[in-house]
Design an enzyme around this catalytic site. Structure first.
Site, PDB file in Angstrom:
ATOM      1  N   LYS A 141       0.842  -1.197   0.000  1.00  0.00           N
ATOM      2  CA  LYS A 141       0.000   0.000   0.000  1.00  0.00           C
ATOM      3  C   LYS A 141       0.880   1.252   0.000  1.00  0.00           C
ATOM      4  CE  LYS A 141      -3.929   1.743   2.749  1.00  0.00           C
ATOM      5  NZ  LYS A 141      -4.734   1.443   3.965  1.00  0.00           N
ATOM      6  N   SER A 165      -9.486   1.930   3.760  1.00  0.00           N
ATOM      7  CA  SER A 165      -8.598   2.638   2.875  1.00  0.00           C
ATOM      8  C   SER A 165      -7.706   1.730   2.027  1.00  0.00           C
ATOM      9  CB  SER A 165      -7.703   3.585   3.692  1.00  0.00           C
ATOM     10  OG  SER A 165      -6.885   2.869   4.589  1.00  0.00           O
ATOM     11  N   SER A 214      -9.872  -0.595   7.699  1.00  0.00           N
ATOM     12  CA  SER A 214      -9.246  -0.427   6.385  1.00  0.00           C
ATOM     13  C   SER A 214      -8.700  -1.697   5.766  1.00  0.00           C
ATOM     14  CB  SER A 214      -8.126   0.621   6.470  1.00  0.00           C
ATOM     15  OG  SER A 214      -8.671   1.890   6.693  1.00  0.00           O
TER      16      SER A 214
END
Length: 473
Positions: free
Chosen positions: A82, A157, A181
Site C-alpha cells: 500500500k 482505505s 481499512s
C-alpha cells in the site's frame, strides 16, 4: 495446477512450484505483470508500477535458488504494498498531492519483511487521501474501482489492495487497519484478510515527520489481504517478523493452545437500533450455519455494548485528528476529503485533556469485558456491514450520510477497531446482485489462528469467490 494460468495460482501454490523448479520466479513475475497490464487499467488499483524492479528481483531470486540459497516461504511470490508505508526510493504519498515527492529513504518493516521472505514487490496500491476515508479515491491517483461492479465502492482505505487481489494481480497484498481499512475493502471485494493484534506485525515509516498520536499507535495494524485464507496465514507469518524499529512489536507465537471442543462461537446480536438488510444478514447467518456444520457450537449472544464501544472509537480517533492532524489535512487535502473528514468529526465528542485521558482509561474496561467474553466464546461472529455495499461516492453525500454509514452500517467494524483485537474477514457469499458480503471472526489477543481457522471453515463452504469473478470475464 498446470492447467491454470500462473496468475490464478495461490501464494502457496506459487511458492511450491518455484521451490520445486516447475516454474521460475521470473516466469511468475512476468505472468503477474501481464495480468496487471490486462486488469489494472479498468480498476486503477495498482498506482505505482514497479515492473522493472520486480523483474530484476525475480532474476536475482532465480540466481540465488540456482546457487543453492535457502528459500524464504514466499520466494518468488508476487505481492503489492500500500502506498502509505515506506518502500525505499518510492513516494509515500498517502494519496495526497502535496506529498507526491515524499520519497521513502528506507523500506518499512512491511516491505522489508516481504523481501526477507523472498516475495517480489510488483507495485504499490491506491488509498484515499491520508488513508482516512472508507472509499478509495484521491486527487493524486484517482478512483479505484471494484472488480465486481464499478458502481459500488471497493472499500477503503486499503481499497487498491483488495481490488487488485480480487482481480488476480499478485498473490498477497499489504494493507493496514485503524478503523476497518483491511476488513471493509476485503468484504467489498470478496477476498480474505486478518486485522492482527496490536504488536503482531511491526510498522515504521522513516519518511514520517513525527510519531503518531497514542490511540493511532494503539489501533493501527499492518496485515495481508489474499484470495484464500491459507494465503492470509502465509502473509501474516511473513509480516510478523521482528523489526527493532517498532517498540510495540511482540514476539508472540502464531499458534496458541487449542481451546476446549467444540469451540464455542458467539453470533453477535445486533443492537435494536441498527437498520440491517435482510439479505446481508441472511448471508451472515448462513456463515454461522457453516461453522455449526464444521463442528463449532454456535449461539446467538449479546456482546458488550457495541454502540458505546463504537462511540469510544469515534471520539478518540477524532480527538487526535482535531488536536494534532487537522491543520495539516486542511492545508493538503482536497475538498472531497475535507468534506468527508468533517462528517467523520461530526459523529464524535471532541475531548479536552481530561476527557481524552478518561476515555483512554475507559478503553481498558471495555477491552476487559470483551476479553472475558472471549474466554467463554473463543470466536465472535459479526457482520462487516449490515447493509449492501454502497456506491463509490457514498460518503460525499453530506454529514448525515457519513454518520449513517459509520454508525449504522459499519458499527461492528469501528467498535472492534478501538479494542486492538484480532479479526479475520472472509466472504459469506454473494447478494442477488452479485456483490460480495463479508463477515468478521473476532478472537482474543494474539489468537489470529482461531479467527483464521473459523474463516477457513466458512471458506470451505462458500468457496474462493475470486474464481467466480474470473469466470464472469
Amino acid at each position: 495446477m498446470a492447467e491454470r494460468e500462473i496468475w490464478r495460482w495461490s501464494a502457496a501454490e506459487t511458492a511450491r512450484a518455484i521451490a520445486e523448479r516447475k516454474v521460475s520466479a521470473e516466469e511468475v513475475t512476468a505472468a503477474c505483470l501481464a495480468r496487471k497490464a490486462q486488469a489494472n487499467p479498468a480498476l486503477n488499483a495498482v498506482v505505482v508500477d514497479l515492473s522493472d524492479q520486480a523483474l530484476a528481483a525475480a532474476r536475482a531470486a532465480d540466481a540465488a535458488q540456482a546457487a543453492g540459497a535457502t528459500l524464504g516461504p514466499l520466494h518468488g511470490v508476487p505481492v503489492t504494498v500500500k502506498i502509505n508505508v515506506d518502500t525505499a526510493g518510492q513516494a509515500n504519498s498517502n494519496g495526497v498531492v502535496g506529498l507526491a515527492n515524499l520519497i521513502a529513504p528506507s523500506d518499512s518493516p512491511v516491505t522489508a519483511n516481504f523481501r526477507k521472505a523472498g516475495a517480489i514487490v510488483v507495485g504499490l496500491t491506491n488509498t484515499p487521501e491520508f488513508s482516512l476515508r472508507a472509499f478509495t479515491s484521491n486527487a493524486l491517483h484517482g478512483l479505484t474501482k471494484n472488480p465486481w461492479d464499478p458502481e459500488i465502492t471497493c472499500g477503503g482505505s486499503s481499497g487498491g489492495a483488495a481490488s487488485s487481489i480480487a482481480a488476480g494481480i499478485g498473490c498477497i497484498a499489504h494493507g493496514n487497519d485503524i478503523g476497518g481499512s483491511l476488513r471493509w475493502p476485503a468484504a467489498c471485494c470478496g477476498v480474505a484478510t486478518v486485522k492482527p493484534t496490536l504488536g503482531r506485525t511491526p510498522a515504521y515509516n522513516e519518511s514520517a515527520a513525527s510519531e503518531r498520536p497514542p490511540m493511532a499507535q494503539l489501533m493501527s495494524v499492518q496485515g495481508p489481504i489474499a484470495r484464500e485464507v491459507a494465503d492470509v496465514r502465509l502473509g501474516l507469518a511473513a509480516l510478523a517478523q521482528r523489526d527493532p524499529r517498532d517498540p510495540w512489536w511482540v514476539p508472540a507465537p502464531l499458534e496458541g493452545p487449542p481451546p476446549p471442543r467444540p469451540i464455542r462461537v458467539a453470533l453477535a446480536k445486533l443492537p435494536d437500533d441498527l437498520e440491517a438488510d435482510a439479505e446481508v444478514m441472511g448471508l451472515v447467518r448462513r456463515a454461522a450455519d457453516h461453522l455449526a456444520d464444521a463442528g463449532y457450537a454456535v449461539s446467538e449472544v449479546e456482546v458488550p455494548d457495541v454502540t458505546g464501544t463504537w462511540q469510544l472509537w469515534s471520539d478518540l480517533i477524532s480527538t487526535e485528528i482535531v488536536t494534532v492532524q487537522l491543520e495539516a489535512m486542511k492545508a493538503l487535502g482536497s475538498s472531497d476529503t475535507l468534506g468527508a473528514i468533517t462528517g467523520l468529526l461530526g459523529m464524535a465528542n471532541i475531548f479536552d485533556h481530561a476527557g481524552y485521558i478518561q476515555a483512554m482509561a475507559f478503553r481498558a474496561r471495555r477491552l476487559r469485558e470483551w476479553l472475558l467474553m472471549l474466554e467463554d466464546y473463543p470466536v465472535i461472529l459479526a457482520p462487516v456491514s449490515v447493509q449492501p455495499t454502497p456506491a463509490f461516492d457514498a460518503d460525499l453525500k453530506g454529514d448525515a450520510a457519513v454518520y449513517r454509514f459509520f454508525h449504522n452500517d459499519l458499527r461492528f467494524v469501528g467498535a472492534i477497531s478501538v479494542l486492538g483485537l484480532p479479526v479475520a474477514t472472509t466472504p459469506a457469499g454473494l447478494t442477488a446482485k452479485g456483490h460480495p458480503v463479508g463477515v468478521q471472526l473476532i478472537a482474543s489477543r494474539y489468537r489470529e489462528d482461531l479467527a483464521l481457522d473459523a474463516a477457513a471453515a466458512i471458506e470451505a463452504k462458500v468457496g474462493v469467490l475470486a474464481r467466480t469473478l474470473w469466470a464472469r470475464s
